[in-house]
Scaffold this active site. Structure first.
Site, PDB file in Angstrom:
ATOM      1  N   CYS A   1       0.830  -1.210   0.000  1.00  0.00           N
ATOM      2  CA  CYS A   1       0.000   0.000   0.000  1.00  0.00           C
ATOM      3  C   CYS A   1       0.867   1.265   0.000  1.00  0.00           C
ATOM      4  O   CYS A   1       1.594   1.500  -0.950  1.00  0.00           O
ATOM      5  CB  CYS A   1      -0.969  -0.073   1.186  1.00  0.00           C
TER       6      CYS A   1
ATOM      7  N   HIS B   1      -3.744  -5.614   0.935  1.00  0.00           N
ATOM      8  CA  HIS B   1      -3.228  -6.019   2.251  1.00  0.00           C
ATOM      9  C   HIS B   1      -3.318  -7.531   2.447  1.00  0.00           C
ATOM     10  O   HIS B   1      -4.343  -8.034   2.908  1.00  0.00           O
ATOM     11  CB  HIS B   1      -4.017  -5.301   3.355  1.00  0.00           C
TER      12      HIS B   1
ATOM     13  N   GLU C   1      -2.079  -9.284   4.704  1.00  0.00           N
ATOM     14  CA  GLU C   1      -2.104  -9.653   6.122  1.00  0.00           C
ATOM     15  C   GLU C   1      -3.517  -9.728   6.696  1.00  0.00           C
ATOM     16  O   GLU C   1      -3.736 -10.274   7.770  1.00  0.00           O
ATOM     17  CB  GLU C   1      -1.242  -8.672   6.942  1.00  0.00           C
TER      18      GLU C   1
END
Ligand code: XMP
Length: 519
Positions: free
Chosen positions: A80, A170, A172
């Site tokens: 990002c 993302h 994660e």
């Protein structure tokens, strides 16, 4: 040991990246994004990840990665904002956002991106998870697109040299399809990091850090009975000579049934020699007598807790040197400024106002050995250190204890009734295999009596409410959908064994609008 460095630019999910990598068995450390990587760990660095950030690259004071990081000869992955700053630096451009993109977004591979090692095993059109304002508008010549959004915005790129990779989404976040796979592809496949990290390693490392910080001084931990402070105590006992470790626990009488004995027993088993268990039950009970207002209860408990703590420390002449706190990463306020600034922050409502903590912090005498861990990692650590399951797996418990679960006035008898009912509830949830599926479950004693029949006579019994919720962090919660049969059997056991209780109800309110606790 091979280390993946996660450079923090302030994203809410930075620690989560580190955590996911540790879950892969690879050691990962989160470091402040704007500083060089310390000399001491540089030889071990197998790869670097640049986190996201609430900042925009267009802001004049946006955090920037230190130049020296990019000259390390290891793979770099920007996520990002991390990606955007890499692209800007390399001469590409980032478009200012007119609005944020948030949520799932399908991505298509470009330039045979599906065959790139970052996307091994990932299918085309996978659902990524986006949370960004700005996005890439043009790439420098030294970069190529690997995947893009359905509107054609670059979502994954590689440098021609292959050393720098970047993704707009993302991985994660659990909602990101193939998220773990993509992280694994980077960490293990591309960086070649070896999977030799485990909780045993953490213990070895924490042991060394604690020894270095404490030296031959003494260290005090205030044990609340909760998982975090107990694990902190256990870690200190493991790392240091038990003679150096003072553990202080104030028994307010508002703990769950048997809790004080369990805490005492488990810390003694771990070799505690200076275990200061302060019996302040009478003092708390008398300070709370005739008090029904929840906020007043909290105030009285918080103040008395501190008074007792100070008196006892002075009387025992302890607490001179270091103070260890069981602060977890999630207890640290998300300042959005990187981990450097997080050190300011402190844990429970008792500690926040405690002069002892302020004084120790001022003097640089606080250690927080759990601050890189998530709750379930702390539980795992507790197990490795030999704490029993009843202690490490315990549900969260509020600082003011049962005082906020006894609606209305607090008396010794009402505490006993609630402790008994709560212990039966917990025991039943454990034996039915439900305890570990629930974030928090407890009984609440209500200030009403209701009519019932005992033998042939009418009797007015107390009402107990049972609460059980699912939650990730206590901020929001859903009612745990308990089976009717379980409820009926648990209710029957409570009314049979706690004679003062005549009625049991189940709380079916989620948060919001209700809170988890009743007061
Ligand atoms: P609520 O009731 O606000 O609770 O939905 C959210 C989480 O916080 C715990 N809780 C407290 N913890 N001191 C604490 O240390 C308090 O005064 C307190 N009040 C609530 C609650 O148990 C739940 O996990």
């Amino acid at each position: 040991m091979d280390t993946i460095v996660v450079l923090d630019f302030g994203s809410q999910t930075t620690q989560l990246i580190g955590r996911r990598i540790r879950d892969l068995g690879v050691y990962s450390e989160v470091l402040p994004g704007t500083e060089p990587i310390p000399e001491s760990i540089r030889p071990n660095v197998a790869g670097v990840i640049l986190s996201g950030s609430p900042a925009s690259v267009h802001e004049p004071d946006a955090p920037k990665v230190d130049r020296s990081v990019l000259s390390l000869e290891v793979p770099v992955l920007g996520i990002c904002f991390g990606l955007q700053q890499l692209i800007e630096r390399a001469g590409g451009s980032v478009a200012r956002a007119s609005r944020r993109e948030y949520g799932r977004a399908p991505l298509r591979f470009r330039n045979n991106g599906g065959a790139h090692p970052l996307f091994r095993g990932v299918s085309d059109n996978f659902l990524s998870w986006m949370s960004h304002g700005d996005s890439l508008s043009s790439l420098p010549d030294s970069f190529e697109v690997l995947a893009e959004s359905h509107t054609g915005v670059p979502a994954a790129v590689r440098s021609v040299s292959e050393r720098v990779l970047g993704i707009q989404f993302h991985p994660e976040v659990t909602h990101c399809e193939y998220g773990n796979r993509i992280l694994e592809n980077f960490v293990v496949g591309i960086c070649g990091a070896s999977r030799d990290w485990s909780m045993d390693h953490y213990v070895g490392q924490a042991r060394k850090e604690i020894r270095d910080a404490v030296g031959n001084r003494s260290v005090l931990t205030l044990i609340s009975g909760g998982v975090d402070s107990t694990v902190t105590g256990a870690l200190l006992l493991d790392a240091l000579d038990p003679e150096q470790v003072h553990l202080m626990y104030i028994d307010t009488g508002l703990m769950r049934k048997g809790e004080t004995d369990e805490v005492r027993h488990s810390l003694e088993e771990l070799g505690a020699t200076h275990l200061h268990i302060i019996d302040a039950r009478e003092r708390f009970l008398s300070a709370l007598s005739n008090v029904a207002d929840p906020e007043r209860k909290r105030e009285i408990i918080g103040d008395l807790f501190m008074t007792v703590q100070q008196e006892e420390l002075a009387a025992r002449e302890i607490g001179e040197d270091l103070l260890a706190q069981g602060t977890l990463y999630t207890d640290l306020i998300e300042s959005g400024k990187g981990i450097g600034s997080h050190a300011q922050v402190i844990k429970s409502h008792h500690n926040v106002r405690a002069p002892l903590v302020a004084e120790k912090r001022e003097a640089g005498l606080i250690i927080e050995p759990l601050s890189k861990l998530y709750k379930d990692e702390v539980r795992q650590l507790g197990r490795v250190l030999g704490l029993p399951e009843t202690v490490v797996g315990r549900h969260p418990f509020p600082g003011p204890g049962l005082a906020v679960r006894i609606v209305g006035e607090i008396t010794a008898e009402r505490i006993r009734i609630l402790q008994d009912a709560d212990a039966i509830y917990t025991d039943e949830l454990r034996s039915r295999g439900l305890y570990d599926k629930i974030w928090q479950a407890f009984a609440v004693l209500l200030p009403v009596r209701s009519v019932g029949v005992v033998g042939d006579t009418r009797a007015y019994g107390s009402v107990v409410a049972l609460r059980a919720v699912s939650s990730a962090d206590g901020m929001t919660a859903d009612v745990y959908p308990m089976e009717t049969r379980d409820l009926l059997e648990i209710s029957a056991r409570i009314t049979n064994e706690v004679s003062e209780v005549g009625r049991v109800v189940y709380d079916v309110s989620s948060k919001p609008p209700a809170t988890i606790e009743w007061e």
